[in-house]
Design an enzyme around this catalytic site. Structure first.
Site, mmCIF file in Angstrom:
data_model
loop_
_atom_site.group_PDB
_atom_site.id
_atom_site.type_symbol
_atom_site.label_atom_id
_atom_site.label_comp_id
_atom_site.label_asym_id
_atom_site.label_seq_id
_atom_site.Cartn_x
_atom_site.Cartn_y
_atom_site.Cartn_z
ATOM 1 N N ASP A 1 -5.619 6.868 9.659
ATOM 2 C CA ASP A 1 -5.373 5.540 10.224
ATOM 3 C C ASP A 1 -4.036 5.437 10.936
ATOM 4 O OD1 ASP A 1 -3.527 5.477 8.164
ATOM 5 O OD2 ASP A 1 -4.522 3.895 7.032
ATOM 6 N N GLY B 1 -1.848 -4.324 0.962
ATOM 7 C CA GLY B 1 -1.918 -5.555 1.737
ATOM 8 C C GLY B 1 -0.953 -6.634 1.296
ATOM 9 N N SER C 1 0.806 -1.221 0.000
ATOM 10 C CA SER C 1 0.000 0.000 0.000
ATOM 11 C C SER C 1 0.841 1.274 0.000
ATOM 12 C CB SER C 1 -0.936 0.008 1.217
ATOM 13 O OG SER C 1 -0.196 -0.099 2.426
ATOM 14 N N HIS D 1 -0.698 4.920 7.139
ATOM 15 C CA HIS D 1 -0.337 5.246 5.755
ATOM 16 C C HIS D 1 0.024 6.720 5.615
ATOM 17 C CE1 HIS D 1 -2.749 1.538 5.307
ATOM 18 N NE2 HIS D 1 -1.849 1.278 4.375
ATOM 19 N N ASN E 1 3.968 -5.638 5.630
ATOM 20 C CA ASN E 1 2.794 -6.396 6.061
ATOM 21 C C ASN E 1 3.179 -7.705 6.749
ATOM 22 O OD1 ASN E 1 0.562 -4.687 5.236
ATOM 23 N ND2 ASN E 1 1.219 -5.091 3.141
#
Length: 212
Positions: A185, A75, A38, A188, A104
Site C-alpha cells: 500500500d 486508523g 496502525s 505502512h 491519520n
C-alpha cells in the site's frame, strides 16, 4: 544465656534492617502504555514483528523490568486517543505513556490546531497521573503543501518544548525514503522497517524506564 539472647536479637534486628533496605531499593516493574495508530498496531504484519513487540523483547534482553500495554488501533486519530486515554490510565496505571498519534489527522488534512490540542490534553492527563510521556512525531508527504507539512511537523516540537517531554522527531527516519521498506500500500512499513523504527525510538525511551 542472656548474652546469647542479646546477640540473637542483634542478628534479627540486622536482618530486618537489611530486608527493609532491600525493599526500599526495589523498583517495581513499570507499566508502559503505547497509544498509537496502525504504525504501532502491527498493521499488515505477522504478530510479534512490529516495533512495540520488538521493544518488549529488547527490554527483556537488557533485563529492564517493564510491562508493555499496546493500546494502538489502526486508523486512530488524536481525538480517538484523547477519548480512550482516561479509561486506559485508570485500568493500567502506567508509569510511561508513549503517544504515537497524529499521522491519520495529517493524512486526512485535519486542522493542526485541533490535533495539537488533543495531544496537549493527553500529555496533561498523563502527567496529572504521574506518568512520564514520550512523544513520537511524524511528517506529512510534501504534496500536502509546505505550510501544512511544516506546521504539522513543528507541532510535536512545540509540545515537547512546552512540557519538557522527550521527543522522537520522526519515527520513520531512515524508512520513509526507502520504498523497499514499505508494504504494497506504500503507506505502512513492512517487517524489515520495524527494527529501524525501534532504533529511532529506543534512545529517547530507555531513560524513561531506567529512571527510578
Amino acid at each position: 544465656m542472656s548474652r546469647m539472647l542479646v546477640s540473637l536479637n542483634k542478628l534479627w534486628v540486622g536482618a530486618l534492617l537489611l530486608l527493609a533496605a532491600s525493599a526500599s531499593a526495589y523498583s517495581a516493574p513499570k507499566t508502559v502504555l503505547v497509544l498509537g495508530d496502525s504504525l504501532s498496531a502491527e498493521y499488515g504484519l505477522n504478530r510479534g514483528s512490529g516495533w512495540v513487540a520488538l521493544l518488549e523483547k529488547k527490554l527483556k534482553a537488557e533485563r529492564i523490568s517493564a510491562t508493555i500495554v499496546n493500546a494502538s488501533i489502526s486508523g486512530e486519530t488524536t481525538s480517538g486517543g484523547r477519548a480512550r486515554l482516561p479509561a486506559l490510565i485508570r485500568q493500567h496505571k502506567p508509569s510511561v505513556v508513549v503517544i504515537e498519534l497524529g499521522a491519520n489527522d495529517g493524512l486526512r488534512g485535519l486542522p493542526v490546531a485541533s490535533a495539537e490540542d488533543n495531544l496537549r490534553t493527553m500529555v496533561d492527563l498523563a502527567r496529572k497521573n504521574d506518568a512520564q510521556v514520550l512523544l513520537v512525531g511524524m511528517r506529512m508527504p510534501p504534496n500536502y503543501g509546505r505550510a501544512y507539512t511544516e506546521q504539522f511537523f513543528n507541532m510535536y516540537t512545540k509540545l515537547s518544548t512546552r512540557y519538557k517531554a522527550p521527543l522522537v522527531p520522526f519515527m520513520l527516519e531512515g524508512v520513509a525514503d526507502q520504498p523497499k521498506l514499505f508494504q504494497a500500500d506504500r503507506l505502512h512499513p513492512n517487517a524489515d522497517a520495524h527494527p529501524i523504527i525501534l532504533a529511532n525510538i529506543w534512545p529517547k525511551f530507555k531513560p524513561l524506564v531506567k529512571a527510578q
